[in-house]
Design a protein around this motif. Sequence first.
Motif, PDB file in Angstrom:
ATOM      1  N   ASN A   1       0.794  -1.071  -0.111  1.00 41.46           N
ATOM      2  CA  ASN A   1       0.055   0.045   0.029  1.00 41.46           C
ATOM      3  C   ASN A   1       0.867   1.301  -0.053  1.00 41.46           C
TER       4      ASN A   1
ATOM      5  N   GLU B   1     -15.411   9.500   0.762  1.00 42.00           N
ATOM      6  CA  GLU B   1     -14.385   8.290   0.967  1.00 42.00           C
ATOM      7  C   GLU B   1     -15.031   6.999   0.690  1.00 42.00           C
TER       8      GLU B   1
ATOM      9  N   LYS C   1     -13.536   4.178  -2.607  1.00 40.91           N
ATOM     10  CA  LYS C   1     -13.327   2.987  -2.484  1.00 40.91           C
ATOM     11  C   LYS C   1     -13.264   2.217  -3.776  1.00 40.91           C
TER      12      LYS C   1
ATOM     13  N   PHE D   1      -6.770  -2.869   4.085  1.00 41.78           N
ATOM     14  CA  PHE D   1      -6.367  -1.978   2.988  1.00 41.78           C
ATOM     15  C   PHE D   1      -6.423  -2.955   1.916  1.00 41.78           C
TER      16      PHE D   1
ATOM     17  N   TYR E   1      -9.575  -3.010  -1.239  1.00 36.71           N
ATOM     18  CA  TYR E   1      -9.701  -2.101  -2.369  1.00 36.71           C
ATOM     19  C   TYR E   1      -8.538  -1.612  -3.166  1.00 36.71           C
TER      20      TYR E   1
ATOM     21  N   TRP F   1      -8.013   3.987  -2.192  1.00 35.25           N
ATOM     22  CA  TRP F   1      -8.762   4.688  -1.037  1.00 35.25           C
ATOM     23  C   TRP F   1      -8.229   6.215  -1.199  1.00 35.25           C
TER      24      TRP F   1
ATOM     25  N   THR G   1      -8.794   9.608   1.083  1.00 38.37           N
ATOM     26  CA  THR G   1      -9.044  10.289   2.496  1.00 38.37           C
ATOM     27  C   THR G   1      -8.538  11.930   2.428  1.00 38.37           C
TER      28      THR G   1
ATOM     29  N   LEU H   1      -7.322   2.401   7.768  1.00 42.00           N
ATOM     30  CA  LEU H   1      -8.279   3.174   6.626  1.00 42.00           C
ATOM     31  C   LEU H   1      -9.716   2.521   6.785  1.00 42.00           C
TER      32      LEU H   1
ATOM     33  N   THR I   1     -12.168   5.376   7.474  1.00 38.19           N
ATOM     34  CA  THR I   1     -13.204   5.794   6.064  1.00 38.19           C
ATOM     35  C   THR I   1     -14.714   5.632   6.581  1.00 38.19           C
TER      36      THR I   1
ATOM     37  N   TRP J   1      -4.212   6.338  -1.394  1.00 37.41           N
ATOM     38  CA  TRP J   1      -3.863   5.035  -0.951  1.00 37.41           C
ATOM     39  C   TRP J   1      -3.988   4.049  -1.983  1.00 37.41           C
TER      40      TRP J   1
END
Length: 681
Positions: free
Chosen positions: A448, A505, A509, A561, A564, A567, A569, A592, A596, A610
């Motif tokens: 990530n 958020e 996703k 995380f 997905y 992401w 934010t 996350l 979210t 992300w």
Amino acid sequence: MAQHDETVKRQPLEPLAAEEIERAYGILTDERDVGEESLCIKIELAEPSKDALEAYDADGTVPDRRARIVIRDGADRRTLEAVVSLTDETVVSWEHVEDAQPSIAIEEFIACEETVKANAEWQAAVERRGVENTDRAMVDPWSVGHEFVPESVDRSKRLAHGLSFLRPSEDAGDEGYAKPLTGIHTFVDLDRMEVVEVVDYGPPDEDEPLPPREMAYREDDVDLRDDLAPYNVDQPDGPSWTVDGHELEWQGWHMRVGWTQREGVVLYDIGYEDDGEVRSIIDRASCAEMSVPYGTTDINDRFKNAMDVGEYNIGRLAKSLTNGCDCLGHMHYWDAVMNTAEGEPNVLENAICLHEEDNGTLWERSDWRTGSDEVRRRRRLVVSFVAAVGNYDYIFNWYFYQDASIEVEVRLTGIDSVSAVGPDEDPAGYGELVAPQLNGPIHQHFFNFRLDMNVDDGPNTLYRVENQQVPSGPDGLDPMSEADGRTHNPGGNAFYANREKLTSEAQAKDLIDSLKGRYWQVENPTAENSLGKPTGYRLMPGDNVAAAVQDDSSVMKRSGFIKYHLWATPFRENERYPAGRYPNQHPGGAGLPAWTEADRSVEREDLVLWYTLGVNHVTRPEDWPILPAQVYSFKLQPANFFDESPAIDVPPQHAIEGQDVPGHGHGSCEGETEAEADADD
């Protein structure tokens, strides 16, 4: 107390120097009782807030220089986190973090192996496999996760899960991964450094408990090819970059190169110079977490789920890089200054490598009517580091190109995590045989990357862009039409790039969809190019894979995380790691997934992307004994950031080399033929 001149003069994002690490630990231990046998897990820069950095850029106001320190007090089973002001030489904050296990220190790895090998019950389990000399064994301490711990073991303790292997000799340089002592599981209390339980499920085959072959891959152990001619990279005038401390400039690119023990390389203030102005793109970029779940049902492997960033501090496992081996050409290296478990400075030389490399054609135009020919070679800048995490080796490359694009690449190599099977056993599906009686279980790797975007100084808004078909026939609708909303698509060929603004958020996703050409675009709605378009950058996915684990699995709970690929934010100072601050032994839900839940707005925000890069690894014998590097990446490309191609001014080779080749740029690209080379001889 008096301020140290060196501290005041350092740029606010400069990594801590050796004397700062030493001084920070001294300030802490002078003011606070950290415990006589405590371990100093981490001392690193407590990065200033964005407001403080903006003030520094605006008028030179120097923010307080601070260090963040994580301590494990094993005697009282406490995790302590402190922030120390190096400017004022005092402890700013002191926190006992309840129910938190910090990452495992390298010193604990070493002590854990010694503890296991001294245990009589473990020795007996090894001897039952026909091993007379247990000194030849080696033990890899794995993180225990949360759910895959025997009920008889107290999960509140600081634990490691030891897996054992047999080296061919007592030589410390010999590796034993070819002969796993499968079935032996040793759980160690790292605070007390004592074995709490040895579980032995028995070998896969009592008569043949160990795979028959050794591994050979070192230079002296292999018959090497003798038909490979030298390939040398020559830069007689030196490189094209300029480096000032940790500041780096190259071909329009500007950035700062930093380091943390947890993430390894961190890049700050990434921008591109356009008409004399450095335009911002990314404030901070790093690999913020990893998750490596294994998919087999086998009791000896199913627990494996390494989170190498948060559980092990991947920067602490980095290696010292070597010219000619890890990089070619003209090099620049940065050392990584970290700390030992005693709080003393530990300098890893040449942890970060900087070099340029040729990367094929940048652009080319050949006009058949006029016979004119223009070709430009593509060169890229590489910022890289390599981490050796037990059996695996990970190479992280950050590429910067002359067309203002960025590529983030991971290369996976090293040795597969393997287990022994019986001579007639074929684990096909949940694993594959990589050598006789040696099973490589199926697994995935997820990386990530946290990208704190700042396109043209923000605010930024996120869009999903993908191909959209238009219904064919006389009544086909075209939502792009602003006249009457209706048009004909009689040929059925019409399609367009559909743009959907992702404002929250939950909307952001997302999963990749290469069949639709899906990508995501970050735009600044307050900045335009000369065509009246908002300036932006695209995140272009490469090869990727969906997480194969179930939603209710321990893996998904602890590293949510991976559900997905994208992401988004709004920026928050305390939201740095996608699986939370302390993922080691955490039951899950942090990071996350938790942040979210509020479904905050991501429209016209200080936006953080992300991106989860997934790798599917179905093993094969060609992976053994050393896995040829598997390469995976994603890209960031400018979109309306410029008025035209930023690569149009890259000179041809003859201009770079100072040759006079009139007419067109291709002349000097014609390399020496074999016949010409023979004639020269």
